[in-house]
Every structure is written in structure tokens, then in C-alpha cells.
Design a protein around this motif. Sequence first.
Motif, PDB file in Angstrom:
ATOM      1  N   ILE A  41     -34.821 -77.248 -26.668  1.00 14.47           N
ATOM      2  CA  ILE A  41     -34.348 -77.963 -25.346  1.00 14.47           C
ATOM      3  C   ILE A  41     -33.334 -77.075 -24.945  1.00 14.47           C
ATOM      4  CG2 ILE A  41     -33.498 -79.941 -24.118  1.00 14.47           C
ATOM      5  CD1 ILE A  41     -34.787 -81.957 -26.029  1.00 14.47           C
ATOM      6  N   GLU A  42     -32.352 -76.888 -25.474  1.00 15.87           N
ATOM      7  CA  GLU A  42     -31.297 -75.912 -24.901  1.00 15.87           C
ATOM      8  C   GLU A  42     -32.000 -74.446 -24.864  1.00 15.87           C
ATOM      9  OE1 GLU A  42     -28.477 -75.700 -28.164  1.00 15.87           O
ATOM     10  OE2 GLU A  42     -27.529 -77.696 -27.580  1.00 15.87           O
ATOM     11  N   ALA A  43     -32.729 -73.918 -25.545  1.00 14.36           N
ATOM     12  CA  ALA A  43     -33.223 -72.797 -25.123  1.00 14.36           C
ATOM     13  C   ALA A  43     -34.320 -72.637 -23.890  1.00 14.36           C
ATOM     14  CB  ALA A  43     -34.128 -72.141 -26.470  1.00 14.36           C
ATOM     15  N   ALA A  44     -34.967 -73.584 -23.762  1.00 11.38           N
ATOM     16  CA  ALA A  44     -35.786 -73.921 -22.670  1.00 11.38           C
ATOM     17  C   ALA A  44     -35.215 -74.158 -21.453  1.00 11.38           C
ATOM     18  CB  ALA A  44     -36.856 -75.101 -22.920  1.00 11.38           C
ATOM     19  N   SER A  45     -33.963 -74.899 -21.570  1.00 11.01           N
ATOM     20  CA  SER A  45     -33.380 -75.135 -20.224  1.00 11.01           C
ATOM     21  C   SER A  45     -32.623 -73.688 -19.808  1.00 11.01           C
ATOM     22  CB  SER A  45     -32.112 -76.137 -20.496  1.00 11.01           C
ATOM     23  OG  SER A  45     -31.189 -75.490 -21.557  1.00 11.01           O
ATOM     24  N   LYS A  46     -32.201 -72.885 -20.828  1.00 14.84           N
ATOM     25  CA  LYS A  46     -31.429 -71.442 -20.635  1.00 14.84           C
ATOM     26  C   LYS A  46     -32.565 -70.556 -19.826  1.00 14.84           C
ATOM     27  CE  LYS A  46     -29.056 -67.647 -22.729  1.00 14.84           C
ATOM     28  NZ  LYS A  46     -29.681 -66.662 -21.675  1.00 14.84           N
ATOM     29  N   VAL A  47     -33.794 -70.669 -20.371  1.00 12.97           N
ATOM     30  CA  VAL A  47     -34.875 -69.895 -20.014  1.00 12.97           C
ATOM     31  C   VAL A  47     -35.329 -70.146 -18.495  1.00 12.97           C
ATOM     32  CG1 VAL A  47     -37.326 -69.457 -19.853  1.00 12.97           C
ATOM     33  CG2 VAL A  47     -35.905 -69.287 -22.120  1.00 12.97           C
ATOM     34  N   ALA A  48     -35.165 -71.564 -17.838  1.00 16.54           N
ATOM     35  CA  ALA A  48     -35.474 -72.042 -16.935  1.00 16.54           C
ATOM     36  C   ALA A  48     -34.170 -71.673 -15.993  1.00 16.54           C
ATOM     37  CB  ALA A  48     -35.562 -73.493 -16.927  1.00 16.54           C
ATOM     38  N   VAL A  49     -32.985 -71.720 -16.415  1.00 18.01           N
ATOM     39  CA  VAL A  49     -31.898 -71.422 -15.333  1.00 18.01           C
ATOM     40  C   VAL A  49     -31.990 -69.754 -15.277  1.00 18.01           C
ATOM     41  CG1 VAL A  49     -29.297 -71.185 -15.485  1.00 18.01           C
ATOM     42  CG2 VAL A  49     -30.562 -73.413 -16.188  1.00 18.01           C
ATOM     43  N   ASP A  50     -32.332 -69.169 -16.189  1.00 21.84           N
ATOM     44  CA  ASP A  50     -32.399 -67.639 -16.107  1.00 21.84           C
ATOM     45  C   ASP A  50     -33.679 -67.406 -14.941  1.00 21.84           C
ATOM     46  OD1 ASP A  50     -30.457 -67.115 -17.561  1.00 21.84           O
ATOM     47  OD2 ASP A  50     -31.421 -66.738 -19.216  1.00 21.84           O
ATOM     48  N   PHE A  51     -34.595 -67.847 -15.084  1.00 22.51           N
ATOM     49  CA  PHE A  51     -35.749 -67.950 -13.993  1.00 22.51           C
ATOM     50  C   PHE A  51     -35.447 -68.225 -12.891  1.00 22.51           C
ATOM     51  CE2 PHE A  51     -39.498 -69.637 -11.946  1.00 22.51           C
ATOM     52  CZ  PHE A  51     -40.343 -68.586 -11.983  1.00 22.51           C
ATOM     53  N   ALA A  52     -34.795 -69.232 -12.563  1.00 23.00           N
ATOM     54  CA  ALA A  52     -34.422 -69.746 -11.287  1.00 23.00           C
ATOM     55  C   ALA A  52     -33.340 -68.588 -10.581  1.00 23.00           C
ATOM     56  CB  ALA A  52     -33.812 -71.054 -11.242  1.00 23.00           C
ATOM     57  N   GLN A  53     -32.445 -68.205 -11.558  1.00 21.75           N
ATOM     58  CA  GLN A  53     -31.578 -67.236 -11.165  1.00 21.75           C
ATOM     59  C   GLN A  53     -32.029 -65.906 -10.623  1.00 21.75           C
ATOM     60  OE1 GLN A  53     -28.390 -66.242 -14.028  1.00 21.75           O
ATOM     61  NE2 GLN A  53     -27.144 -65.331 -12.680  1.00 21.75           N
ATOM     62  N   THR A  54     -33.144 -65.474 -11.187  1.00 22.40           N
ATOM     63  CA  THR A  54     -33.771 -64.278 -10.934  1.00 22.40           C
ATOM     64  C   THR A  54     -34.444 -64.412  -9.593  1.00 22.40           C
ATOM     65  OG1 THR A  54     -34.114 -63.652 -13.407  1.00 22.40           O
ATOM     66  CG2 THR A  54     -35.501 -62.764 -11.819  1.00 22.40           C
ATOM     67  N   LEU A  55     -35.336 -65.688  -9.614  1.00 27.89           N
ATOM     68  CA  LEU A  55     -35.798 -65.749  -8.179  1.00 27.89           C
ATOM     69  C   LEU A  55     -34.940 -65.849  -6.939  1.00 27.89           C
ATOM     70  CD1 LEU A  55     -38.614 -68.499  -9.293  1.00 27.89           C
ATOM     71  CD2 LEU A  55     -38.747 -66.055  -8.880  1.00 27.89           C
ATOM     72  N   ALA A  56     -33.694 -66.695  -7.284  1.00 23.58           N
ATOM     73  CA  ALA A  56     -32.653 -66.772  -6.318  1.00 23.58           C
ATOM     74  C   ALA A  56     -32.164 -65.168  -6.048  1.00 23.58           C
ATOM     75  CB  ALA A  56     -31.472 -67.624  -6.693  1.00 23.58           C
ATOM     76  N   GLU A  57     -31.860 -64.426  -6.767  1.00 24.93           N
ATOM     77  CA  GLU A  57     -31.341 -63.257  -6.516  1.00 24.93           C
ATOM     78  C   GLU A  57     -32.275 -62.279  -5.974  1.00 24.93           C
ATOM     79  OE1 GLU A  57     -30.336 -61.594 -10.330  1.00 24.93           O
ATOM     80  OE2 GLU A  57     -28.571 -62.732 -10.570  1.00 24.93           O
ATOM     81  N   GLY A  58     -33.688 -62.470  -6.181  1.00 16.84           N
ATOM     82  CA  GLY A  58     -34.678 -61.712  -5.374  1.00 16.84           C
ATOM     83  C   GLY A  58     -34.796 -61.937  -3.952  1.00 16.84           C
ATOM     84  N   GLU A  59     -34.500 -63.440  -3.751  1.00 16.20           N
ATOM     85  CA  GLU A  59     -34.582 -63.944  -2.337  1.00 16.20           C
ATOM     86  C   GLU A  59     -33.443 -63.532  -1.644  1.00 16.20           C
ATOM     87  OE1 GLU A  59     -34.884 -68.315  -0.278  1.00 16.20           O
ATOM     88  OE2 GLU A  59     -35.430 -68.149  -2.418  1.00 16.20           O
ATOM     89  N   GLU A  60     -32.110 -63.321  -2.107  1.00 18.16           N
ATOM     90  CA  GLU A  60     -31.049 -63.101  -1.558  1.00 18.16           C
ATOM     91  C   GLU A  60     -31.145 -61.509  -1.187  1.00 18.16           C
ATOM     92  OE1 GLU A  60     -28.499 -64.711  -0.160  1.00 18.16           O
ATOM     93  OE2 GLU A  60     -29.677 -66.597  -0.818  1.00 18.16           O
ATOM     94  N   THR A  61     -31.705 -60.800  -2.010  1.00 22.00           N
ATOM     95  CA  THR A  61     -31.972 -59.455  -1.862  1.00 22.00           C
ATOM     96  C   THR A  61     -32.913 -59.069  -0.753  1.00 22.00           C
ATOM     97  OG1 THR A  61     -31.327 -58.886  -4.168  1.00 22.00           O
ATOM     98  CG2 THR A  61     -32.365 -57.122  -2.749  1.00 22.00           C
ATOM     99  N   ALA A  62     -34.001 -59.787  -0.579  1.00 21.74           N
ATOM    100  CA  ALA A  62     -34.951 -59.600   0.333  1.00 21.74           C
ATOM    101  C   ALA A  62     -34.394 -60.000   1.626  1.00 21.74           C
ATOM    102  CB  ALA A  62     -36.267 -60.617   0.031  1.00 21.74           C
ATOM    103  N   LYS A  63     -33.569 -60.968   1.665  1.00 24.39           N
ATOM    104  CA  LYS A  63     -33.046 -61.527   2.989  1.00 24.39           C
ATOM    105  C   LYS A  63     -32.090 -60.538   3.430  1.00 24.39           C
ATOM    106  CE  LYS A  63     -32.912 -66.705   2.229  1.00 24.39           C
ATOM    107  NZ  LYS A  63     -32.135 -67.802   1.841  1.00 24.39           N
ATOM    108  N   ALA A  64     -31.220 -59.987   2.462  1.00 22.73           N
ATOM    109  CA  ALA A  64     -30.228 -59.078   3.107  1.00 22.73           C
ATOM    110  C   ALA A  64     -31.026 -57.513   3.466  1.00 22.73           C
ATOM    111  CB  ALA A  64     -29.478 -58.541   1.625  1.00 22.73           C
ATOM    112  N   SER A  65     -32.022 -57.243   2.787  1.00 23.92           N
ATOM    113  CA  SER A  65     -32.748 -55.941   3.337  1.00 23.92           C
ATOM    114  C   SER A  65     -33.326 -56.408   4.418  1.00 23.92           C
ATOM    115  CB  SER A  65     -34.051 -55.995   2.196  1.00 23.92           C
ATOM    116  OG  SER A  65     -34.813 -54.823   2.458  1.00 23.92           O
TER     117      SER A  65
END
Length: 108
Positions: A41-65
Amino acid sequence: MDMKAVSAIQRFTDARSASAIQSYQQARPATEPMPEEPTMIEAASKVAVDFAQTLAEGEETAKASMIGDADPHALVQALAQTELAVEAAVTVRNKVVEAYQEILRMPV
């Protein structure tokens, strides 16, 4: 004693102490407690958080671009990372669905 004999004795004792240090370093991990492995469960939650963070960073970079604040290379890199994260998530989902279908096919 001449200097050659003294230096030979010093080299011998240095080599012997270095050997003892290496032996201790090799034996030391066996005496240390094993770090606790994360649960599924801890590993899955860490993966989910990393996935959400990657998507958020991509979205922020796209907005800034879009407003001209980001480098085009940063946008391409963020989009590639997002694409890779989504592909990995889809692959994991497909494997989970496949495993579930296999379980359903098992005779009871």
C-alpha cells in the motif's frame, strides 16, 4: 634499526590494520538491522503521488510555455516525462485487469 627496517615494519602494520578494517566493513552489514521494506500500500501510494506530481509539473511547464516563461526544450522534456508516466500507468492498469480476468476464469 635502520630506516628501511622501520619503514617495512610500518608498511606491514598499516597493511594489517587496513585488512582488519576491510574485514570489519564486510562483516558490519550482517550485524545491522535490515531496513523495513515498504508495504504494498505504501509503495502504491508513493507511485500514485509521483505520477500526480509528474502530471502537475508537466501542466505547469505547459502553462509557462504558453505565456512565454518556459524554454521550449523544458516543455518537450516535461511532455515526454508525462507521456512516459501515462504509458506506464496504462501498462500497469492493463496488467491488473488481465490478472483480474485470470482470477475470474479460475474454477471454484
